[in-house]
Design a protein around this motif. Structure first.
Motif, PDB file in Angstrom:
ATOM      1  N   ILE A  23      -8.686  -5.285  -1.630  1.00 34.69           N
ATOM      2  CA  ILE A  23      -8.999  -4.047  -2.620  1.00 34.69           C
ATOM      3  C   ILE A  23      -8.438  -3.134  -1.772  1.00 34.69           C
ATOM      4  O   ILE A  23      -7.748  -2.088  -2.419  1.00 34.69           O
ATOM      5  N   ARG A  24      -8.381  -2.906  -0.392  1.00 37.41           N
ATOM      6  CA  ARG A  24      -7.729  -1.905   0.452  1.00 37.41           C
ATOM      7  C   ARG A  24      -6.199  -2.074   0.451  1.00 37.41           C
ATOM      8  O   ARG A  24      -5.563  -1.121   0.303  1.00 37.41           O
ATOM      9  N   THR A  25      -5.826  -3.235   0.497  1.00 37.93           N
ATOM     10  CA  THR A  25      -4.032  -3.646   0.285  1.00 37.93           C
ATOM     11  C   THR A  25      -3.822  -2.963  -1.105  1.00 37.93           C
ATOM     12  O   THR A  25      -2.853  -2.204  -1.124  1.00 37.93           O
ATOM     13  N   GLU A  26      -4.463  -3.109  -2.035  1.00 37.82           N
ATOM     14  CA  GLU A  26      -4.319  -2.501  -3.575  1.00 37.82           C
ATOM     15  C   GLU A  26      -4.217  -1.157  -3.490  1.00 37.82           C
ATOM     16  O   GLU A  26      -3.517  -0.482  -4.144  1.00 37.82           O
ATOM     17  N   GLN A  27      -5.400  -0.553  -3.006  1.00 36.86           N
ATOM     18  CA  GLN A  27      -5.577   0.935  -2.785  1.00 36.86           C
ATOM     19  C   GLN A  27      -4.342   1.634  -2.147  1.00 36.86           C
ATOM     20  O   GLN A  27      -3.978   2.415  -2.578  1.00 36.86           O
TER      21      GLN A  27
END
Length: 136
Positions: free
Chosen positions: A43-47
């Motif tokens: 999720i952090r990577t996508e954000q």
């Protein structure tokens, strides 16, 4: 005695089974938490990739929303398993206590048998000694 031996074997089997169940639940909780942590990273990577961290933003990544839902489901499942883990721990403790009771009974009976056997042997020795003294 045979019946008690069978009961002790049964109780040992039950303790082993409860230990296995406890370990299995513990493993599942660990696995769910590991998977949820991986989803957090994704999720952090996508954000970071999109530059949008506001979940309510219209362009928030669909993958991040789906991953967050899955992560939340995994965390909820892990919490539910925590309750099962506690019940499993209680059942294991109870099974161990039952086993200990039967083992203590068996040990006490064996001690009684040894004491009776030693007394019988001593009585035989005393009798032999008495016969030997009466001859002289």
């Amino acid at each position: 005695m045979k019946t008690r031996d069978s009961l002790i074997r049964l109780k040992r089997f039950q303790v082993d089974e409860k230990r296995r169940q406890f370990a299995q639940i513990e493993s599942m909780i660990s696995e769910f938490n590991r998977m949820a942590d991986e989803l957090d990273d994704q999720i952090r990577t996508e954000q970071e990739r999109t530059g949008i961290t506001d979940v309510s933003h219209f362009a928030y990544p669909t993958f991040a929303k789906a991953a967050a839902d899955r992560r939340d489901n995994l965390r909820n499942s892990a919490h539910e398993l925590d309750d099962q883990l506690q019940r499993s721990q209680d059942e294991l403790s109870e099974a161990i206590e039952d086993l200990k009771k039967f083992e203590q009974l068996e040990e006490r009976d064996q001690q009684r048998e040894r004491t009776a056997q030693e007394a019988a042997e001593q009585e035989q020795l005393d009798e032999v000694a008495a016969r030997g003294r009466s001859r002289y």
